[in-house]
Enzyme design. Structure first.
Site, PDB file in Angstrom:
ATOM      1  N   CYS A   1      40.214 -41.612  39.144  1.00  0.00           N
ATOM      2  CA  CYS A   1      40.004 -40.225  39.576  1.00  0.00           C
ATOM      3  C   CYS A   1      40.147 -39.252  38.395  1.00  0.00           C
ATOM      4  O   CYS A   1      39.332 -39.274  37.490  1.00  0.00           O
ATOM      5  CB  CYS A   1      40.947 -39.902  40.730  1.00  0.00           C
ATOM      6  SG  CYS A   1      40.433 -38.418  41.582  1.00  0.00           S
TER       7      CYS A   1
ATOM      8  N   HIS B   1      40.104 -43.859  44.718  1.00  0.00           N
ATOM      9  CA  HIS B   1      41.494 -44.338  44.607  1.00  0.00           C
ATOM     10  C   HIS B   1      41.622 -45.774  45.138  1.00  0.00           C
ATOM     11  O   HIS B   1      41.660 -45.959  46.358  1.00  0.00           O
ATOM     12  CB  HIS B   1      42.435 -43.419  45.395  1.00  0.00           C
ATOM     13  CG  HIS B   1      42.606 -42.089  44.742  1.00  0.00           C
ATOM     14  ND1 HIS B   1      43.608 -41.829  43.845  1.00  0.00           N
ATOM     15  CD2 HIS B   1      41.877 -40.951  44.836  1.00  0.00           C
ATOM     16  CE1 HIS B   1      43.506 -40.583  43.413  1.00  0.00           C
ATOM     17  NE2 HIS B   1      42.470 -40.030  44.000  1.00  0.00           N
TER      18      HIS B   1
ATOM     19  N   GLU C   1      44.246 -47.568  44.976  1.00  0.00           N
ATOM     20  CA  GLU C   1      45.638 -47.871  45.338  1.00  0.00           C
ATOM     21  C   GLU C   1      45.962 -47.573  46.796  1.00  0.00           C
ATOM     22  O   GLU C   1      46.928 -48.111  47.324  1.00  0.00           O
ATOM     23  CB  GLU C   1      46.592 -47.091  44.409  1.00  0.00           C
ATOM     24  CG  GLU C   1      46.635 -45.575  44.570  1.00  0.00           C
ATOM     25  CD  GLU C   1      45.540 -44.836  43.797  1.00  0.00           C
ATOM     26  OE1 GLU C   1      44.523 -45.462  43.451  1.00  0.00           O
ATOM     27  OE2 GLU C   1      45.696 -43.619  43.564  1.00  0.00           O
TER      28      GLU C   1
END
Ligand code: XMP
Length: 513
Positions: free
Chosen positions: A81, A169, A171
Protein backbone atom coordinates in the site's frame (compact mmCIF):
# COMPACT_ATOMS: atom_id res chain seq x y z
CA UNK A 1 20.35 -15.37 15.91
CA UNK A 2 17.05 -15.89 14.11
CA UNK A 3 16.59 -15.30 10.42
CA UNK A 4 14.32 -12.32 10.33
CA UNK A 5 12.16 -10.07 8.22
CA UNK A 6 12.18 -6.40 9.24
CA UNK A 7 9.00 -4.39 8.82
CA UNK A 8 9.36 -0.64 8.58
CA UNK A 9 6.34 1.02 10.11
CA UNK A 10 4.85 3.97 8.26
CA UNK A 11 1.97 4.28 10.71
CA UNK A 12 -0.44 1.66 9.42
CA UNK A 13 -2.95 0.27 11.86
CA UNK A 14 -2.06 -3.17 10.45
CA UNK A 15 1.70 -3.15 10.97
CA UNK A 16 1.52 -5.59 13.87
CA UNK A 17 -0.77 -7.81 11.84
CA UNK A 18 1.93 -8.07 9.16
CA UNK A 19 4.43 -9.11 11.82
CA UNK A 20 2.07 -11.76 13.15
CA UNK A 21 1.34 -13.17 9.69
CA UNK A 22 5.07 -13.56 9.06
CA UNK A 23 5.55 -15.33 12.36
CA UNK A 24 2.67 -17.63 11.49
CA UNK A 25 4.88 -18.61 8.54
CA UNK A 26 7.44 -19.66 11.21
CA UNK A 27 9.75 -16.77 10.43
CA UNK A 28 10.78 -14.21 13.03
CA UNK A 29 9.78 -10.61 12.26
CA UNK A 30 10.42 -7.31 13.96
CA UNK A 31 8.97 -3.83 13.56
CA UNK A 32 11.14 -0.73 13.33
CA UNK A 33 10.24 2.93 12.82
CA UNK A 34 10.16 4.01 9.15
CA UNK A 35 13.18 6.26 9.55
CA UNK A 36 15.58 3.65 10.96
CA UNK A 37 18.96 4.28 9.31
CA UNK A 38 19.91 1.81 6.58
CA UNK A 39 23.18 1.03 8.39
CA UNK A 40 21.25 -0.09 11.45
CA UNK A 41 19.05 -2.34 9.35
CA UNK A 42 22.11 -3.77 7.66
CA UNK A 43 23.55 -4.68 11.04
CA UNK A 44 20.49 -6.81 11.72
CA UNK A 45 21.06 -8.62 8.43
CA UNK A 46 17.37 -9.28 7.73
CA UNK A 47 16.47 -11.70 4.93
CA UNK A 48 13.84 -9.27 3.71
CA UNK A 49 12.21 -5.91 4.33
CA UNK A 50 8.56 -4.99 4.28
CA UNK A 51 7.42 -1.40 3.97
CA UNK A 52 4.07 -1.13 5.73
CA UNK A 53 1.05 0.87 4.71
CA UNK A 54 0.33 4.22 6.29
CA UNK A 55 -2.08 7.13 6.30
CA UNK A 56 0.18 9.65 4.51
CA UNK A 57 0.76 10.73 0.90
CA UNK A 58 4.30 10.38 -0.44
CA UNK A 59 4.06 13.76 -2.13
CA UNK A 60 3.00 15.66 0.99
CA UNK A 61 5.60 17.81 2.73
CA UNK A 62 5.40 15.86 6.00
CA UNK A 63 5.51 12.46 4.31
CA UNK A 64 7.35 9.86 6.39
CA UNK A 65 10.11 8.67 4.08
CA UNK A 66 12.75 6.05 4.82
CA UNK A 67 16.50 6.23 4.38
CA UNK A 68 16.94 5.96 0.59
CA UNK A 69 20.10 3.90 1.07
CA UNK A 70 17.79 1.02 1.99
CA UNK A 71 17.28 0.22 -1.63
CA UNK A 72 21.02 -0.25 -2.13
CA UNK A 73 21.44 -2.91 0.56
CA UNK A 74 20.55 -5.73 -1.81
CA UNK A 75 17.86 -6.96 0.60
CA UNK A 76 14.54 -8.07 -0.96
CA UNK A 77 11.76 -5.54 -0.36
CA UNK A 78 7.98 -5.83 -0.39
CA UNK A 79 6.08 -2.55 -0.30
CA UNK A 80 2.48 -2.79 0.86
CA UNK A 81 0.00 0.00 0.00
CA UNK A 82 1.80 3.18 1.13
CA UNK A 83 4.95 1.02 0.96
CA UNK A 84 4.64 0.48 -2.82
CA UNK A 85 4.20 4.23 -3.21
CA UNK A 86 7.43 4.75 -1.27
CA UNK A 87 9.19 2.34 -3.64
CA UNK A 88 7.81 4.20 -6.63
CA UNK A 89 8.70 7.57 -5.16
CA UNK A 90 12.37 6.61 -4.71
CA UNK A 91 12.87 4.51 -7.80
CA UNK A 92 11.55 6.69 -10.60
CA UNK A 93 7.82 5.97 -10.56
CA UNK A 94 5.01 8.40 -9.99
CA UNK A 95 2.22 8.53 -7.41
CA UNK A 96 -0.84 10.71 -7.74
CA UNK A 97 -4.13 11.26 -6.05
CA UNK A 98 -6.62 8.70 -7.48
CA UNK A 99 -9.95 9.90 -8.94
CA UNK A 100 -11.68 7.76 -6.39
CA UNK A 101 -10.57 6.06 -3.22
CA UNK A 102 -10.25 2.32 -3.58
CA UNK A 103 -11.58 0.99 -0.33
CA UNK A 104 -12.78 -2.49 0.61
CA UNK A 105 -13.04 -5.68 -1.40
CA UNK A 106 -11.60 -5.85 -4.88
CA UNK A 107 -10.35 -8.42 -7.36
CA UNK A 108 -6.74 -8.65 -8.37
CA UNK A 109 -6.00 -10.16 -11.75
CA UNK A 110 -2.57 -11.72 -11.82
CA UNK A 111 -1.16 -10.74 -15.18
CA UNK A 112 2.10 -12.63 -14.94
CA UNK A 113 1.68 -16.11 -13.55
CA UNK A 114 5.40 -16.61 -13.17
CA UNK A 115 5.53 -13.98 -10.44
CA UNK A 116 6.87 -15.58 -7.24
CA UNK A 117 4.51 -13.59 -5.03
CA UNK A 118 1.48 -15.29 -6.56
CA UNK A 119 2.98 -18.75 -6.91
CA UNK A 120 0.35 -21.50 -6.55
CA UNK A 121 -2.47 -18.98 -6.41
CA UNK A 122 -5.37 -18.52 -8.83
CA UNK A 123 -5.29 -15.85 -11.53
CA UNK A 124 -8.13 -13.92 -9.89
CA UNK A 125 -7.72 -13.12 -6.20
CA UNK A 126 -9.99 -11.42 -3.72
CA UNK A 127 -8.01 -8.62 -2.12
CA UNK A 128 -8.68 -5.79 0.30
CA UNK A 129 -7.77 -2.22 -0.59
CA UNK A 130 -7.58 0.93 1.44
CA UNK A 131 -5.94 3.76 -0.45
CA UNK A 132 -6.57 7.12 -2.07
CA UNK A 133 -3.31 7.67 -3.94
CA UNK A 134 -2.16 5.39 -6.70
CA UNK A 135 0.76 4.66 -8.97
CA UNK A 136 0.49 6.36 -12.34
CA UNK A 137 3.96 5.52 -13.65
CA UNK A 138 6.02 2.42 -12.99
CA UNK A 139 9.34 2.81 -11.23
CA UNK A 140 12.35 2.23 -13.49
CA UNK A 141 12.76 -1.34 -14.81
CA UNK A 142 9.74 -2.61 -12.90
CA UNK A 143 7.02 -4.68 -14.59
CA UNK A 144 3.34 -5.07 -13.82
CA UNK A 145 2.31 -8.44 -12.41
CA UNK A 146 -1.25 -7.68 -11.29
CA UNK A 147 -4.08 -5.21 -11.94
CA UNK A 148 -7.43 -4.28 -10.40
CA UNK A 149 -10.36 -2.41 -11.95
CA UNK A 150 -9.09 0.78 -10.44
CA UNK A 151 -5.35 0.32 -10.86
CA UNK A 152 -3.13 -0.78 -13.73
CA UNK A 153 -0.23 -1.16 -11.32
CA UNK A 154 -1.79 -3.04 -8.41
CA UNK A 155 1.18 -5.43 -8.18
CA UNK A 156 4.66 -4.72 -9.54
CA UNK A 157 8.08 -6.31 -9.42
CA UNK A 158 11.73 -5.86 -10.26
CA UNK A 159 12.70 -9.50 -10.28
CA UNK A 160 16.44 -9.06 -10.56
CA UNK A 161 16.64 -6.70 -7.58
CA UNK A 162 13.92 -8.65 -5.72
CA UNK A 163 11.78 -5.55 -5.21
CA UNK A 164 8.02 -6.03 -5.06
CA UNK A 165 5.06 -3.79 -4.45
CA UNK A 166 1.37 -4.43 -3.93
CA UNK A 167 -1.33 -1.85 -3.58
CA UNK A 168 -3.66 -4.05 -1.48
CA UNK A 169 -3.28 -5.43 2.06
CA UNK A 170 -2.28 -9.13 2.12
CA UNK A 171 -2.13 -9.15 5.94
CA UNK A 172 -5.84 -8.66 6.64
CA UNK A 173 -8.34 -11.52 6.71
CA UNK A 174 -10.36 -9.86 3.94
CA UNK A 175 -7.56 -10.89 1.56
CA UNK A 176 -8.27 -14.61 2.04
CA UNK A 177 -5.10 -15.86 0.30
CA UNK A 178 -2.97 -13.05 1.70
CA UNK A 179 -1.03 -15.29 4.03
CA UNK A 180 0.16 -17.32 1.05
CA UNK A 181 1.34 -14.14 -0.65
CA UNK A 182 3.30 -13.25 2.49
CA UNK A 183 4.63 -16.81 2.66
CA UNK A 184 5.70 -16.61 -1.00
CA UNK A 185 7.63 -13.46 -0.17
CA UNK A 186 9.34 -14.71 2.98
CA UNK A 187 10.06 -18.25 1.80
CA UNK A 188 10.02 -17.96 -1.99
CA UNK A 189 11.76 -14.61 -2.42
CA UNK A 190 13.77 -14.17 0.78
CA UNK A 191 14.61 -17.85 1.18
CA UNK A 192 13.74 -18.00 4.89
CA UNK A 193 13.44 -21.42 6.52
CA UNK A 194 10.73 -22.30 9.04
CA UNK A 195 12.70 -21.98 12.23
CA UNK A 196 10.54 -19.75 14.38
CA UNK A 197 8.33 -21.75 16.70
CA UNK A 198 7.78 -21.82 20.42
CA UNK A 199 9.67 -25.06 20.96
CA UNK A 200 12.85 -23.62 19.49
CA UNK A 201 12.13 -20.34 21.24
CA UNK A 202 12.30 -22.12 24.59
CA UNK A 203 15.82 -23.36 23.90
CA UNK A 204 16.95 -19.95 22.77
CA UNK A 205 15.31 -18.13 25.69
CA UNK A 206 16.74 -20.59 28.20
CA UNK A 207 20.26 -19.95 26.88
CA UNK A 208 19.74 -16.20 26.94
CA UNK A 209 18.32 -16.24 30.45
CA UNK A 210 21.25 -18.28 31.74
CA UNK A 211 23.69 -15.94 30.04
CA UNK A 212 21.97 -12.82 31.39
CA UNK A 213 21.36 -13.97 34.94
CA UNK A 214 24.33 -16.24 35.64
CA UNK A 215 24.18 -17.43 39.23
CA UNK A 216 22.13 -14.46 40.49
CA UNK A 217 18.59 -14.59 41.81
CA UNK A 218 15.39 -13.40 40.12
CA UNK A 219 12.14 -12.17 41.66
CA UNK A 220 8.87 -12.24 39.76
CA UNK A 221 5.49 -10.79 40.72
CA UNK A 222 3.05 -13.52 39.76
CA UNK A 223 -0.49 -12.32 39.19
CA UNK A 224 -1.91 -15.56 37.84
CA UNK A 225 -2.47 -13.86 34.47
CA UNK A 226 -1.14 -15.36 31.25
CA UNK A 227 1.96 -13.21 30.87
CA UNK A 228 3.42 -13.45 34.34
CA UNK A 229 2.54 -17.16 34.48
CA UNK A 230 4.30 -17.99 31.24
CA UNK A 231 7.27 -15.83 32.20
CA UNK A 232 7.49 -17.72 35.52
CA UNK A 233 7.37 -21.14 33.86
CA UNK A 234 10.00 -20.15 31.30
CA UNK A 235 12.38 -18.61 33.80
CA UNK A 236 11.93 -21.59 36.08
CA UNK A 237 12.81 -23.91 33.18
CA UNK A 238 16.04 -21.92 32.70
CA UNK A 239 17.02 -21.11 36.26
CA UNK A 240 15.14 -23.42 38.63
CA UNK A 241 15.47 -22.34 42.24
CA UNK A 242 17.19 -19.09 41.38
CA UNK A 243 13.65 -17.82 40.72
CA UNK A 244 11.32 -16.74 43.52
CA UNK A 245 7.75 -15.76 42.64
CA UNK A 246 5.72 -13.46 44.82
CA UNK A 247 1.96 -13.78 44.69
CA UNK A 248 -0.02 -11.07 46.45
CA UNK A 249 -3.57 -11.86 47.46
CA UNK A 250 -5.18 -8.42 47.51
CA UNK A 251 -8.54 -9.77 48.61
CA UNK A 252 -10.01 -8.72 45.27
CA UNK A 253 -9.47 -12.00 43.45
CA UNK A 254 -12.09 -14.28 41.98
CA UNK A 255 -13.13 -17.57 43.50
CA UNK A 256 -10.28 -20.10 43.81
CA UNK A 257 -7.71 -17.88 42.11
CA UNK A 258 -5.22 -17.88 44.94
CA UNK A 259 -5.59 -21.65 45.37
CA UNK A 260 -5.07 -22.33 41.65
CA UNK A 261 -1.87 -20.30 41.57
CA UNK A 262 -0.54 -22.15 44.60
CA UNK A 263 -1.51 -25.51 43.16
CA UNK A 264 -0.09 -24.92 39.70
CA UNK A 265 3.11 -23.11 40.55
CA UNK A 266 3.86 -24.25 44.06
CA UNK A 267 2.85 -27.90 43.88
CA UNK A 268 2.99 -28.87 40.16
CA UNK A 269 5.93 -26.80 38.99
CA UNK A 270 7.65 -26.70 42.38
CA UNK A 271 8.51 -23.07 41.91
CA UNK A 272 9.60 -21.19 45.04
CA UNK A 273 6.46 -19.23 45.77
CA UNK A 274 6.03 -16.58 48.39
CA UNK A 275 2.30 -16.28 49.07
CA UNK A 276 1.48 -12.91 50.57
CA UNK A 277 -2.04 -12.71 51.95
CA UNK A 278 -2.64 -8.97 52.22
CA UNK A 279 -6.40 -9.08 51.74
CA UNK A 280 -7.19 -7.56 55.14
CA UNK A 281 -4.80 -4.66 54.52
CA UNK A 282 -6.25 -3.89 51.07
CA UNK A 283 -9.82 -3.97 52.36
CA UNK A 284 -8.90 -1.68 55.22
CA UNK A 285 -7.33 0.83 52.85
CA UNK A 286 -10.35 0.65 50.53
CA UNK A 287 -12.87 1.21 53.29
CA UNK A 288 -15.37 3.89 52.26
CA UNK A 289 -13.62 4.57 48.92
CA UNK A 290 -16.16 4.77 46.13
CA UNK A 291 -14.49 6.77 43.35
CA UNK A 292 -13.13 4.30 40.73
CA UNK A 293 -9.89 6.14 40.07
CA UNK A 294 -9.28 6.58 43.78
CA UNK A 295 -9.78 2.83 44.21
CA UNK A 296 -7.17 2.18 41.51
CA UNK A 297 -4.69 4.52 43.19
CA UNK A 298 -5.17 3.00 46.63
CA UNK A 299 -4.79 -0.52 45.23
CA UNK A 300 -1.74 0.41 43.15
CA UNK A 301 0.02 2.04 46.05
CA UNK A 302 -0.81 -0.70 48.54
CA UNK A 303 0.39 -3.29 46.05
CA UNK A 304 3.77 -1.61 45.71
CA UNK A 305 4.19 -1.42 49.49
CA UNK A 306 3.27 -5.07 49.97
CA UNK A 307 5.40 -6.19 47.06
CA UNK A 308 8.40 -4.24 48.27
CA UNK A 309 8.17 -5.77 51.72
CA UNK A 310 7.78 -9.21 50.18
CA UNK A 311 10.88 -8.76 48.00
CA UNK A 312 12.87 -8.02 51.14
CA UNK A 313 11.53 -11.18 52.71
CA UNK A 314 12.41 -13.12 49.57
CA UNK A 315 16.08 -12.27 50.12
CA UNK A 316 18.60 -10.45 48.04
CA UNK A 317 18.02 -10.62 44.28
CA UNK A 318 19.66 -8.74 41.47
CA UNK A 319 16.93 -9.23 38.87
CA UNK A 320 13.23 -8.54 38.62
CA UNK A 321 11.32 -10.41 35.90
CA UNK A 322 8.42 -8.90 34.02
CA UNK A 323 6.01 -10.34 31.47
CA UNK A 324 6.40 -7.44 29.03
CA UNK A 325 5.16 -8.34 25.52
CA UNK A 326 6.22 -7.15 22.09
CA UNK A 327 3.30 -4.75 21.49
CA UNK A 328 4.38 -2.87 24.65
CA UNK A 329 7.88 -2.26 23.36
CA UNK A 330 7.29 -1.42 19.71
CA UNK A 331 8.08 2.23 19.27
CA UNK A 332 4.89 3.78 17.94
CA UNK A 333 5.28 6.10 14.99
CA UNK A 334 3.96 9.57 15.67
CA UNK A 335 2.22 10.15 12.35
CA UNK A 336 -0.95 12.20 12.18
CA UNK A 337 -3.88 9.99 11.27
CA UNK A 338 -2.35 6.84 12.74
CA UNK A 339 -4.78 5.74 15.43
CA UNK A 340 -2.22 3.32 16.82
CA UNK A 341 0.11 6.18 17.64
CA UNK A 342 -2.60 8.09 19.47
CA UNK A 343 -4.20 5.41 21.59
CA UNK A 344 -1.89 4.30 24.35
CA UNK A 345 -3.17 1.73 26.74
CA UNK A 346 -3.07 3.13 30.25
CA UNK A 347 -2.60 -0.33 31.63
CA UNK A 348 0.81 -1.20 30.31
CA UNK A 349 2.60 1.78 31.66
CA UNK A 350 4.29 0.07 34.54
CA UNK A 351 7.82 0.88 35.49
CA UNK A 352 9.66 0.09 38.63
CA UNK A 353 8.74 1.89 41.80
CA UNK A 354 11.40 4.31 42.94
CA UNK A 355 13.88 2.81 45.32
CA UNK A 356 13.69 -0.69 43.85
CA UNK A 357 17.06 -1.31 42.38
CA UNK A 358 16.68 -4.28 40.09
CA UNK A 359 17.85 -5.13 36.65
CA UNK A 360 15.02 -6.31 34.42
CA UNK A 361 14.54 -9.73 32.90
CA UNK A 362 11.86 -9.73 30.19
CA UNK A 363 11.87 -13.07 28.39
CA UNK A 364 8.59 -12.41 26.51
CA UNK A 365 9.68 -9.05 25.16
CA UNK A 366 9.68 -10.13 21.54
CA UNK A 367 6.48 -12.20 21.59
CA UNK A 368 2.89 -11.51 20.64
CA UNK A 369 0.09 -12.66 22.93
CA UNK A 370 -0.87 -15.66 20.79
CA UNK A 371 2.77 -16.78 20.85
CA UNK A 372 2.86 -16.41 24.63
CA UNK A 373 -0.14 -18.73 24.87
CA UNK A 374 1.54 -21.31 22.63
CA UNK A 375 4.68 -21.01 24.69
CA UNK A 376 2.65 -21.55 27.86
CA UNK A 377 1.16 -24.77 26.48
CA UNK A 378 4.59 -25.89 25.33
CA UNK A 379 5.89 -25.34 28.88
CA UNK A 380 3.08 -27.47 30.28
CA UNK A 381 0.82 -24.81 31.81
CA UNK A 382 -2.85 -25.78 32.07
CA UNK A 383 -5.43 -24.43 29.64
CA UNK A 384 -7.24 -22.47 32.38
CA UNK A 385 -4.17 -20.30 32.79
CA UNK A 386 -3.05 -20.12 29.17
CA UNK A 387 -6.49 -19.13 27.87
CA UNK A 388 -7.51 -17.18 30.92
CA UNK A 389 -9.56 -14.11 30.18
CA UNK A 390 -7.98 -10.76 31.00
CA UNK A 391 -8.62 -9.70 34.57
CA UNK A 392 -7.96 -6.13 35.66
CA UNK A 393 -5.22 -5.39 38.20
CA UNK A 394 -7.70 -3.74 40.63
CA UNK A 395 -9.70 -6.96 40.42
CA UNK A 396 -13.19 -7.21 41.83
CA UNK A 397 -12.90 -3.70 43.28
CA UNK A 398 -13.94 -2.29 39.89
CA UNK A 399 -16.73 -4.85 39.58
CA UNK A 400 -18.20 -4.11 42.99
CA UNK A 401 -19.60 -0.63 42.47
CA UNK A 402 -19.27 1.91 45.24
CA UNK A 403 -17.41 1.12 48.46
CA UNK A 404 -16.05 -2.42 48.65
CA UNK A 405 -16.41 -4.66 51.66
CA UNK A 406 -15.86 -8.31 52.36
CA UNK A 407 -19.53 -9.29 52.44
CA UNK A 408 -20.23 -7.75 49.03
CA UNK A 409 -17.08 -9.33 47.63
CA UNK A 410 -18.16 -12.69 48.97
CA UNK A 411 -21.48 -12.74 47.11
CA UNK A 412 -19.93 -11.22 43.98
CA UNK A 413 -17.37 -14.03 43.96
CA UNK A 414 -20.07 -16.67 44.22
CA UNK A 415 -22.12 -15.13 41.41
CA UNK A 416 -19.05 -14.68 39.23
CA UNK A 417 -18.06 -18.32 39.72
CA UNK A 418 -21.52 -19.39 38.54
CA UNK A 419 -21.22 -17.20 35.43
CA UNK A 420 -17.82 -18.68 34.59
CA UNK A 421 -18.90 -22.24 35.29
CA UNK A 422 -22.02 -22.00 33.13
CA UNK A 423 -20.17 -20.22 30.34
CA UNK A 424 -17.59 -22.99 30.35
CA UNK A 425 -20.06 -25.82 30.33
CA UNK A 426 -22.05 -24.21 27.51
CA UNK A 427 -18.84 -23.87 25.47
CA UNK A 428 -18.96 -20.06 25.43
CA UNK A 429 -16.24 -19.11 27.89
CA UNK A 430 -13.20 -19.48 25.62
CA UNK A 431 -15.06 -17.82 22.75
CA UNK A 432 -15.55 -14.56 24.61
CA UNK A 433 -13.00 -11.93 25.54
CA UNK A 434 -14.36 -11.37 29.02
CA UNK A 435 -17.35 -12.67 30.94
CA UNK A 436 -18.06 -11.69 34.52
CA UNK A 437 -20.51 -10.57 37.15
CA UNK A 438 -20.80 -7.03 38.50
CA UNK A 439 -22.36 -6.15 41.83
CA UNK A 440 -24.73 -3.18 41.54
CA UNK A 441 -25.41 -1.70 44.95
CA UNK A 442 -29.01 -1.15 43.96
CA UNK A 443 -31.53 -2.88 46.16
CA UNK A 444 -34.87 -3.96 44.85
CA UNK A 445 -37.79 -5.91 46.18
CA UNK A 446 -38.17 -9.57 45.38
CA UNK A 447 -40.03 -12.58 46.61
CA UNK A 448 -38.31 -15.87 47.29
CA UNK A 449 -40.39 -18.68 48.75
CA UNK A 450 -42.88 -16.90 50.92
CA UNK A 451 -40.40 -14.32 51.91
CA UNK A 452 -40.09 -10.77 50.71
CA UNK A 453 -36.45 -9.84 49.94
CA UNK A 454 -34.74 -6.52 49.52
CA UNK A 455 -31.38 -7.36 47.94
CA UNK A 456 -28.69 -6.32 45.48
CA UNK A 457 -28.66 -6.67 41.72
CA UNK A 458 -26.03 -8.53 39.73
CA UNK A 459 -25.21 -7.56 36.15
CA UNK A 460 -23.79 -10.10 33.72
CA UNK A 461 -21.23 -8.74 31.29
CA UNK A 462 -20.03 -10.75 28.28
CA UNK A 463 -18.01 -9.03 25.55
CA UNK A 464 -16.10 -9.87 22.41
CA UNK A 465 -13.01 -7.88 21.61
CA UNK A 466 -9.63 -8.11 19.90
CA UNK A 467 -7.65 -5.91 22.25
CA UNK A 468 -10.00 -4.38 24.80
CA UNK A 469 -10.00 -1.04 22.96
CA UNK A 470 -13.41 -1.64 21.42
CA UNK A 471 -15.87 -4.38 22.32
CA UNK A 472 -19.26 -5.74 21.42
CA UNK A 473 -21.65 -7.42 23.83
CA UNK A 474 -22.08 -11.12 23.17
CA UNK A 475 -25.44 -12.47 22.06
CA UNK A 476 -25.60 -15.31 24.59
CA UNK A 477 -28.44 -17.83 24.19
CA UNK A 478 -31.49 -17.15 26.37
CA UNK A 479 -31.26 -20.67 27.79
CA UNK A 480 -27.78 -19.98 29.10
CA UNK A 481 -28.79 -16.62 30.57
CA UNK A 482 -31.79 -18.26 32.16
CA UNK A 483 -29.63 -20.91 33.78
CA UNK A 484 -27.18 -18.32 35.12
CA UNK A 485 -30.01 -16.20 36.45
CA UNK A 486 -31.75 -19.13 38.13
CA UNK A 487 -28.58 -20.41 39.73
CA UNK A 488 -27.53 -17.02 41.07
CA UNK A 489 -30.89 -16.21 42.60
CA UNK A 490 -31.17 -19.71 44.06
CA UNK A 491 -27.63 -20.17 45.28
CA UNK A 492 -26.38 -16.73 46.26
CA UNK A 493 -28.15 -15.16 49.17
CA UNK A 494 -27.89 -11.43 48.72
CA UNK A 495 -28.92 -11.15 45.05
CA UNK A 496 -32.55 -11.23 44.02
CA UNK A 497 -32.26 -9.71 40.56
CA UNK A 498 -30.08 -10.46 37.53
CA UNK A 499 -29.67 -8.13 34.55
CA UNK A 500 -27.70 -8.52 31.31
CA UNK A 501 -25.54 -5.66 30.02
CA UNK A 502 -26.33 -4.78 26.37
CA UNK A 503 -23.72 -2.04 26.01
CA UNK A 504 -20.84 -2.15 23.57
CA UNK A 505 -17.60 -0.16 23.88
CA UNK A 506 -17.91 2.62 22.88
CA UNK A 507 -20.11 4.06 24.29
CA UNK A 508 -19.62 1.94 27.44
CA UNK A 509 -16.39 0.57 28.83
CA UNK A 510 -15.88 -3.12 29.47
CA UNK A 511 -15.57 -2.73 33.23
CA UNK A 512 -18.30 -0.84 35.03
CA UNK A 513 -15.80 1.32 36.90
P1 XMP B 1 -12.27 -0.77 29.96
O1 XMP B 1 -13.10 -0.96 31.18
O2 XMP B 1 -11.38 0.44 30.02
O3 XMP B 1 -11.28 -2.02 29.93
O4 XMP B 1 -13.08 -0.85 28.70
C1 XMP B 1 -10.48 -2.39 28.85
C2 XMP B 1 -9.68 -3.61 29.27
O5 XMP B 1 -8.77 -3.25 30.30
C3 XMP B 1 -9.05 -3.95 31.50
N1 XMP B 1 -8.91 -2.97 32.59
C4 XMP B 1 -7.85 -2.90 33.41
N2 XMP B 1 -6.74 -3.66 33.51
N3 XMP B 1 -5.97 -2.33 35.31
C5 XMP B 1 -5.82 -3.39 34.47
O6 XMP B 1 -4.81 -4.09 34.59
C6 XMP B 1 -7.05 -1.51 35.28
O7 XMP B 1 -7.17 -0.58 36.06
C7 XMP B 1 -8.03 -1.83 34.28
N4 XMP B 1 -9.23 -1.25 33.94
C8 XMP B 1 -9.73 -1.97 32.91
C9 XMP B 1 -10.46 -4.48 31.35
O8 XMP B 1 -10.66 -5.65 32.12
C10 XMP B 1 -10.53 -4.72 29.86
O9 XMP B 1 -9.95 -5.95 29.49
Amino acid sequence: MNEQIVILDFGSQYTQVIARRIRECNVYSSILPYNTPAAEIQRLAPRGLILSGGPSSVYSKEAPLPDRALFKLGIPVLGICFGVQVLAHFLGGKVEKGDKREYGKGTLTVTDERCVLFRNLPKELQVWNSHGDKLTRLPKDFVVVGTTDNSDYAAIEHLERKLFGIQFHPEVVHTPRGKEIISNFVHGVCGCGRNWNMRSYIEQAVDQLRAQVGKERVILGLSGGVDSSVAAALIHRALGDQLTCIFVNNGLLRAREAETVQEVFGRNFQIKLLYEDASALFLRKLKGVSDPERKRKVIGKTFIDVFQTATRRAGKARFLAQGTLYPDVIESVPIAGNPASMIKSHHNVGGLPKGMKFELVEPLRCLFKDEVRQLGLELGLPKEIVYRQPFPGPGLAVRCLGPVDSSKLKILRLADAIVVEEMKSAGWYYKTWQTFAVLLPVRSVGVQGDERTYDYTVAIRAVESQDGMTADWVRLPYELLEKISLRITNEVKGFNRVVFDLTSKPPGTIEWE
